[in-house]
Structure formats: C-alpha cells, structure tokens
Design a protein around this motif. Structure first.
Motif, PDB file in Angstrom:
ATOM      1  N   THR A 255     168.507  19.233  61.219  1.00 15.03           N
ATOM      2  CA  THR A 255     168.016  18.416  60.112  1.00 15.03           C
ATOM      3  C   THR A 255     168.271  19.103  58.778  1.00 15.03           C
ATOM      4  O   THR A 255     168.744  18.484  57.821  1.00 15.03           O
ATOM      5  CB  THR A 255     166.504  18.149  60.268  1.00 15.03           C
ATOM      6  N   ALA A 256     167.965  20.401  58.708  1.00 10.63           N
ATOM      7  CA  ALA A 256     168.175  21.149  57.467  1.00 10.63           C
ATOM      8  C   ALA A 256     169.657  21.211  57.123  1.00 10.63           C
ATOM      9  O   ALA A 256     170.040  21.090  55.955  1.00 10.63           O
ATOM     10  CB  ALA A 256     167.601  22.556  57.608  1.00 10.63           C
ATOM     11  N   LEU A 257     170.509  21.387  58.136  1.00  4.65           N
ATOM     12  CA  LEU A 257     171.953  21.448  57.901  1.00  4.65           C
ATOM     13  C   LEU A 257     172.474  20.122  57.368  1.00  4.65           C
ATOM     14  O   LEU A 257     173.307  20.081  56.457  1.00  4.65           O
ATOM     15  CB  LEU A 257     172.670  21.814  59.206  1.00  4.65           C
TER      16      LEU A 257
ATOM     17  N   ALA B  83     179.748  20.313  50.353  1.00  7.15           N
ATOM     18  CA  ALA B  83     180.581  21.509  50.235  1.00  7.15           C
ATOM     19  C   ALA B  83     179.935  22.701  50.943  1.00  7.15           C
ATOM     20  O   ALA B  83     180.622  23.487  51.614  1.00  7.15           O
ATOM     21  CB  ALA B  83     180.825  21.837  48.763  1.00  7.15           C
ATOM     22  N   GLU B  84     178.613  22.830  50.823  1.00  5.83           N
ATOM     23  CA  GLU B  84     177.919  23.943  51.478  1.00  5.83           C
ATOM     24  C   GLU B  84     177.865  23.737  52.983  1.00  5.83           C
ATOM     25  O   GLU B  84     178.028  24.692  53.760  1.00  5.83           O
ATOM     26  CB  GLU B  84     176.513  24.089  50.898  1.00  5.83           C
ATOM     27  N   ARG B  85     177.622  22.493  53.417  1.00  2.00           N
ATOM     28  CA  ARG B  85     177.599  22.218  54.856  1.00  2.00           C
ATOM     29  C   ARG B  85     178.963  22.507  55.486  1.00  2.00           C
ATOM     30  O   ARG B  85     179.049  23.066  56.580  1.00  2.00           O
ATOM     31  CB  ARG B  85     177.201  20.756  55.089  1.00  2.00           C
ATOM     32  N   GLU B  86     180.034  22.146  54.779  1.00  2.00           N
ATOM     33  CA  GLU B  86     181.386  22.399  55.262  1.00  2.00           C
ATOM     34  C   GLU B  86     181.611  23.899  55.448  1.00  2.00           C
ATOM     35  O   GLU B  86     182.154  24.336  56.471  1.00  2.00           O
ATOM     36  CB  GLU B  86     182.385  21.831  54.265  1.00  2.00           C
ATOM     37  N   ALA B  87     181.183  24.696  54.469  1.00  2.00           N
ATOM     38  CA  ALA B  87     181.365  26.141  54.566  1.00  2.00           C
ATOM     39  C   ALA B  87     180.569  26.726  55.733  1.00  2.00           C
ATOM     40  O   ALA B  87     181.062  27.591  56.469  1.00  2.00           O
ATOM     41  CB  ALA B  87     180.942  26.804  53.252  1.00  2.00           C
TER      42      ALA B  87
ATOM     43  N   ALA C  17     173.830  28.063  50.592  1.00  2.00           N
ATOM     44  CA  ALA C  17     173.446  27.307  51.791  1.00  2.00           C
ATOM     45  C   ALA C  17     172.358  28.038  52.565  1.00  2.00           C
ATOM     46  O   ALA C  17     171.409  27.421  53.048  1.00  2.00           O
ATOM     47  CB  ALA C  17     174.672  27.087  52.684  1.00  2.00           C
ATOM     48  N   ARG C  18     172.491  29.362  52.680  1.00  2.00           N
ATOM     49  CA  ARG C  18     171.469  30.131  53.400  1.00  2.00           C
ATOM     50  C   ARG C  18     170.119  30.038  52.696  1.00  2.00           C
ATOM     51  O   ARG C  18     169.070  29.932  53.354  1.00  2.00           O
ATOM     52  CB  ARG C  18     171.901  31.598  53.532  1.00  2.00           C
ATOM     53  N   LEU C  19     170.127  30.072  51.354  1.00  2.00           N
ATOM     54  CA  LEU C  19     168.871  29.946  50.611  1.00  2.00           C
ATOM     55  C   LEU C  19     168.226  28.584  50.863  1.00  2.00           C
ATOM     56  O   LEU C  19     167.014  28.482  51.089  1.00  2.00           O
ATOM     57  CB  LEU C  19     169.135  30.134  49.117  1.00  2.00           C
ATOM     58  N   ARG C  20     169.040  27.522  50.820  1.00  2.00           N
ATOM     59  CA  ARG C  20     168.505  26.175  51.044  1.00  2.00           C
ATOM     60  C   ARG C  20     167.946  26.050  52.465  1.00  2.00           C
ATOM     61  O   ARG C  20     166.865  25.495  52.676  1.00  2.00           O
ATOM     62  CB  ARG C  20     169.590  25.127  50.827  1.00  2.00           C
ATOM     63  N   LEU C  21     168.705  26.547  53.442  1.00  2.00           N
ATOM     64  CA  LEU C  21     168.264  26.448  54.833  1.00  2.00           C
ATOM     65  C   LEU C  21     166.975  27.234  55.046  1.00  2.00           C
ATOM     66  O   LEU C  21     166.045  26.763  55.712  1.00  2.00           O
ATOM     67  CB  LEU C  21     169.360  26.975  55.763  1.00  2.00           C
ATOM     68  N   ARG C  22     166.909  28.414  54.459  1.00  3.65           N
ATOM     69  CA  ARG C  22     165.702  29.230  54.621  1.00  3.65           C
ATOM     70  C   ARG C  22     164.492  28.524  54.013  1.00  3.65           C
ATOM     71  O   ARG C  22     163.415  28.478  54.596  1.00  3.65           O
ATOM     72  CB  ARG C  22     165.899  30.591  53.948  1.00  3.65           C
TER      73      ARG C  22
END
Length: 356
Positions: free
Chosen positions: A114-116, A122-126, A158-163
């Motif tokens: 869900t978070a992904l 662009a961030e999800r692609e990376a 992306a890691r910050l958003r996911l965290r």
C-alpha cells in the motif's frame, strides 16, 4: 509460425495479455530454476515465481532488450529468491527461533504494498528497479536518462516516504488513514441543447475521503475554486496557470522539505480543521488547501478517530448526510442527484479551460 520474444513483448506492451501469457509459459521454467537454486520449499519457489511474473508485467515498459525477456525474468526471480532466503535466515536467528506470526507477516506485506503504491511514480519506479530487480543506481540512471546521483536522491526520498507511512500505520492508533476518493456536486438535468448537467449550487463542492481499511466516507464541504482544482487533479488535468497548492508544492520541493502527512484533526460547529505536517511540525491549514497539497505531493491523509466517528458515513447514510447538510446550510431544494465532478464538467464552468 511462433513469434519471437521481442514480438511478444511488443504485443504485451500494447495490452495483449495472451502474448504475455505466451512469454511466461516459454520462460517460467528458467525462472523457476533460478529460484529453486536458492530456496528449498516448493511453496516458496511458487510464491517467488508468481511475484516475479507480476513484477515483470508491471515493469515491462522498462525492459530495454525485449529479446532477453527470459534472462530478465530469471534475474527478477533470482533477486526475489535471495531476498526471501535472507528474510528466512534473519527469522531463524531470532532469540529462541521466534518468527513473526503468519498473519502479521501478511499484514506487514500488505502495508508495504500500500505504501509503495502511494509513492510518486518516479520514486516507485526507482524502488522497483533497485530493490526488486536488483539494479544499481548507475544502471537505473542509464535506463531512465538520469545521473546515478539523481537516482540516489529518488531512493532516499522514497525511503523517507515509506518509513513515514509505515510508521503512521503502526503507531498512530488515534488516526484513520483515508484516500481522496472523489469530489461530488448536486447536478441537475442538462439545459436544452447541452450534453453536460448543470450544478444545483455554484458555490460549494464536497470532497469524499474514504477510509482505507473500511467503508466509511467523510464528506467535507469546500469552496468551488478549491474543489474544482482538486477534481481536475484527480482527473489528471490542471488549470492553465499554477494554483496556490501547486506553488506550495514547488516551494517545498525547492527548499528540500517534505510533507510528511495531512491530518483532519477536529470538527467544531460543523467546521473541519486540518494540519499539514512538515519536518515534524504541524501547520494549521484549511482542509481544502491541505487536501489539494496532499494530492500534489502524494502525502498520506489521516482523520482523527473522533472526527470519523462523528461525521463518517457509509452506504445510504452518506446521501442522507449530504442532503441534510445542504438543506441546513444552503436552504437548498432537494433537486437533482449527487454526482462526481468530472474534469469535463469543471471545464464547462471555465471557458478558458475548454479545448479550442
């Protein structure tokens, strides 16, 4: 005459699912063998194969050499198998051989997916290319036409958003996560000679926030300009010139700041109050501004439990709530029907937006 992998990939990219099924049938054995070299359990191998096929389907547009689909699918399966084997070793090393209960693992995976899915494209692609396909930042940069440094920045964001999102799901027991479902209006039948409906009220719009893990919806009345801008954004359209929310999003990006979340924090005398969280600080905002900003930067949206309990509605109760609120606030006649505010309807209200 059988078609080549490259031909099947081209057909798959055009939406031909049979072509993709042919590709999978042709190369599944190779991918399965790659997973079997790293995993003992037949069930694990089958799970990895399914995940590899799904990942390949979602990432097909990024395959640079269609003729090498088989090797690419096998590499995805191998990377996923390595990750699963590493997770199993970590679980085995826990004190007393303890591992997370199966239900908890499933819930955690659902939260991650869900978070992904909520990340900017662009961030999800990376993330997919780096952590699922196993590509280096340099390799990703070559594929997307960016420097390795730019890729690292995307992965960091992306890691910050996911965290942030995973932490909220785990720790914020007093908040309900919601999604921006729709902007609705009461519509009347089209005037003679016109195709689009007319609005029963020109001044207000209703934003519907849907409970992510439930069926309740929270209706919030906002002004026409903010509601129209949000409806256009949800329909992948935009105003000719940047609006306040666009400016706020660009200023935050330029400053290197991130919107951690948007919260509908309270309801007082039929007025909703919101906050935008940046760098751990809550900034008071109107819900209309906060929701427009969240839509543009991909920030998660939360509603206080008490607010959802007080004003959240489901099923027929939602229509009844909208009718009652409209009658009380606007002294409106109960005519017309509630309908989604489509980009086409918005453009009909603003002649300068209509195609020439």
């Amino acid at each position: 005459m059988s078609q080549s992998d490259a031909q099947l990939v081209r057909r798959s990219r055009l939406g031909d699912r049979d072509a993709f099924a042919d590709l999978v049938a042709r190369h599944a054995g190779r991918a399965e063998a790659a997973a079997r070299r790293l995993l003992r359990s037949r069930e694990d191998v089958e799970d990895v194969l399914q995940e590899a096929v799904l990942s390949a389907y979602l990432s097909l547009d990024r395959l640079r050499e269609p003729a090498r689909f088989g090797a690419w699918l096998a590499a995805i399966a191998s990377n996923l198998a390595k990750m699963r084997a590493r997770q199993q070793r970590t679980a085995a090393d826990l004190p007393g051989g303890l591992a997370a209960p199966a239900d908890d693992v499933v819930e955690a995976l659902d939260s991650i997916r869900t978070a992904l899915a909520q990340l900017p494209e662009a961030e999800r692609e990376a993330v997919v290319m780096h952590y699922i396909q196993g590509l280096s930042c340099e390799e990703i940069g070559l594929r997307i036409g960016r420097s390795a440094g730019a890729v690292r920045v995307r992965l960091h964001r992306a890691r910050l958003r996911l965290r942030e999102r995973l932490t909220h799901r785990k720790e914020r027991g007093g908040m309900v996560e919601v999604t921006l479902e729709d902007v609705v209006v009461r519509a009347l039948a089209p005037a003679e000679g016109e195709d689009l409906p007319r609005l029963a009220n020109e001044r207000l719009r209703v934003v519907l926030l849907k409970e992510r893990d439930g069926e309740r919806r929270l209706p919030i009345w906002i002004g026409a300009p903010e509601g129209d801008a949000l409806a256009l954004h949800l329909g992948d359209e935009s105003m000719p010139r940047p609006l306040t929310a666009d400016l706020m999003a660009r200023l935050l990006e330029a400053a290197g700041a991130q919107v951690e979340s948007v919260r509908i924090s309270s309801l007082q005398d039929r007025t909703f109050f919101a906050a935008v969280v940046v760098a751990g600080r809550e900034i008071d905002a109107r819900p209309s501004d906060a929701l427009n900003l969240a839509a543009r930067v991909g920030a998660p949206i939360f509603v206080d439990d008490a607010v959802m309990e007080q004003a959240g509605r489901s099923g027929d109760m939602l229509d009844e709530e909208l009718d009652t609120a409209e009658a009380e606030w606007l002294d409106a006649e109960q005519a017309g029907e509630w309908t989604s505010l489509s980009p086409e309807l918005v453009k009909s209200l603003y002649p300068r937006l209509a195609p020439k």
